[in-house]
Design an enzyme around this catalytic site. Structure first.
Site, PDB file in Angstrom:
ATOM      1  N   CYS A 142       0.830  -1.218   0.000  1.00 54.02           N
ATOM      2  CA  CYS A 142       0.000   0.000   0.000  1.00 54.02           C
ATOM      3  C   CYS A 142       0.862   1.266   0.000  1.00 54.02           C
ATOM      4  O   CYS A 142       0.640   2.189  -0.794  1.00 54.02           O
ATOM      5  CB  CYS A 142      -0.934  -0.015   1.204  1.00 54.02           C
ATOM      6  SG  CYS A 142      -0.129  -0.488   2.751  1.00 54.02           S
ATOM      7  N   HIS A 223      -2.098   5.819   6.266  1.00 49.30           N
ATOM      8  CA  HIS A 223      -0.699   6.243   6.329  1.00 49.30           C
ATOM      9  C   HIS A 223      -0.613   7.701   5.878  1.00 49.30           C
ATOM     10  O   HIS A 223      -1.477   8.179   5.147  1.00 49.30           O
ATOM     11  CB  HIS A 223       0.186   5.449   5.369  1.00 49.30           C
ATOM     12  CG  HIS A 223       0.057   3.970   5.446  1.00 49.30           C
ATOM     13  ND1 HIS A 223       0.313   3.247   6.577  1.00 49.30           N
ATOM     14  CD2 HIS A 223      -0.264   3.047   4.501  1.00 49.30           C
ATOM     15  CE1 HIS A 223       0.156   1.957   6.330  1.00 49.30           C
ATOM     16  NE2 HIS A 223      -0.203   1.805   5.077  1.00 49.30           N
TER      17      HIS A 223
END
Ligand code: NAD
Length: 343
Positions: A142, A223
């Site tokens: 990711c 994130h």
């Protein structure tokens, strides 16, 4: 291929269930079934979504006892598909590689597997063509996927000399109650580069000078990355902004009222009917700083969702449903409602 490509999903967890759902929405693919190893609440949700359940041999009774109808074993599923998306836990996928190979099915692995599990490290913007017709590709992690999209956007308008980045990683996914509650900030690893820089090189090539630090933070939502680019030659800020705006699967937050935190972006996505899943990289427009041959910017990556469209494109590439990355991205994004939803 005139019929729909038949897809099986091995590992129906955070990534597998999202990929299965995304595949079911594509006009040129169908989900034959998904593998569950235990009759958990995720198995029940798969049944509720209409997916057929396949299980390891010998576990049929355990599922039937839990009231879950079993369609067959993992071998049965593999025998009836063109492609397996392997979304088993990191490192487990490699143990299935020879099974997929023997059965003659194409395999899409995830970023938790080592690079050598597949012939190509995949990102739709960078390596779609390299993946055409391959037997095994690995959709990179990711964080790496997020960086690759932003690197792509910058490389459209400038020659990149080097990239330095700080990756603030979520400590756990929302459902991972065994990993939490969590506290503290953990440099992982302490010595750079984190694997993300190496994975970016696995996609774009070793020519790129890139170093990343990764910090694990006590959050489950997303994130946050801060990247600094050094360029060969100058670039104007408006060129970077325009390139970000027109790069697929990148959203630029440029309203004066834009959310400033990962929490608010997730909430806004939910407000707008996105089920909380954000497939796009979300760049804060105000963070884009350009001076001379230097560019810095900050963006958010929703870890549970960002690799989902990449898996769909990887299926199209290995089965050669289309040899054109632009066409695949267009089809995937239309089916998933990607882009254009942020006010
Ligand atoms: P997960 O633990 O949520 O899901 C894995 C699933 O596989 C679970 O349902 C588990 O029961 C099942 N499973 C376990 N052993 C199995 C076996 N032997 N055979 C079949 N199924 C088995 O994991 P995840 O977060 O979905 O991660 C899957 C892969 O995706 C990993 O490579 C990971 O690195 C990668 N990835 C994860 C994220 C993320 O944020 N979670 C993001 C990008 C990539």
């Amino acid at each position: 291929m005139s019929r729909k490509v038949r897809v099986g999903v091995n590992g129906y967890g955070t990534i597998g269930k999202r990929v299965a759902w995304a595949v079911s929405l594509q006009p040129d693919m169908e989900v034959v079934g998904v593998v569950k190893t235990k009759p958990t609440w995720e198995a029940l949700s798969a049944v509720a979504k209409g997916f057929k359940i396949y299980v390891p041999e010998g576990k049929e009774k355990m599922f039937e006892d839990a009231g879950i109808k079993v369609a067959g074993t993992i071998d049965d599923l593999i025998a009836s598909v063109d492609v397996v998306v392997d979304a088993t836990p990191a490192g487990v996928g490699a143990s299935y590689a020879s099974l997929y190979r023997r059965a003659g099915v194409k395999a899409i692995f995830q970023g938790g597997e080592a690079r050598d599990v597949a012939e190509v490290s995949f990102n739709a913007l960078h390596t779609y063509r390299e993946a055409l017709g391959r037997d095994a590709v690995r959709v990179v992690s990711c964080n790496t996927t997020g960086m690759l999209r932003v690197i792509y956007a910058v490389s459209r308008v400038a020659r990149i000399r080097s990239v330095r980045g700080v990756i603030v990683r979520r400590g756990a996914d929302l459902k991972e109650v065994k990993k939490g509650p969590i506290e503290g900030l953990l440099l992982k690893p302490v010595k750079p580069p984190s694997h993300h820089a190496l994975d970016v090189k696995a996609v774009v090539g070793d020519w790129l000078d890139i170093i990343t630090y990764a910090v694990v933070a006590p959050t489950t939502l997303a994130h946050l990355h801060i990247l600094n680019f050094r360029l060969d030659g100058g670039v104007r800020r408006d060129e970077i902004i325009e390139s970000l705006r027109s790069t697929p699967r990148v959203i630029l937050l440029d309203s004066a009222y834009a959310p400033t935190s990962t929490a608010e972006v997730r909430e806004l996505a939910r407000d707008l009917g996105r089920c909380g899943d954000i497939y796009e990289v979300v760049v804060w427009g105000d963070s884009v700083w350009v001076e001379g041959e230097e560019v810095s910017l900050a963006y958010m990556v929703h870890q549970e969702a960002i690799v989902v469209p990449e898996n769909v494109d990887a299926i199209r590439a290995v089965t050669r449903l289309t040899d054109d990355p632009v066409e695949s991205i267009r089809l995937t994004d239309k089916a998933l409602g990607i882009g254009g939803w942020m006010p």
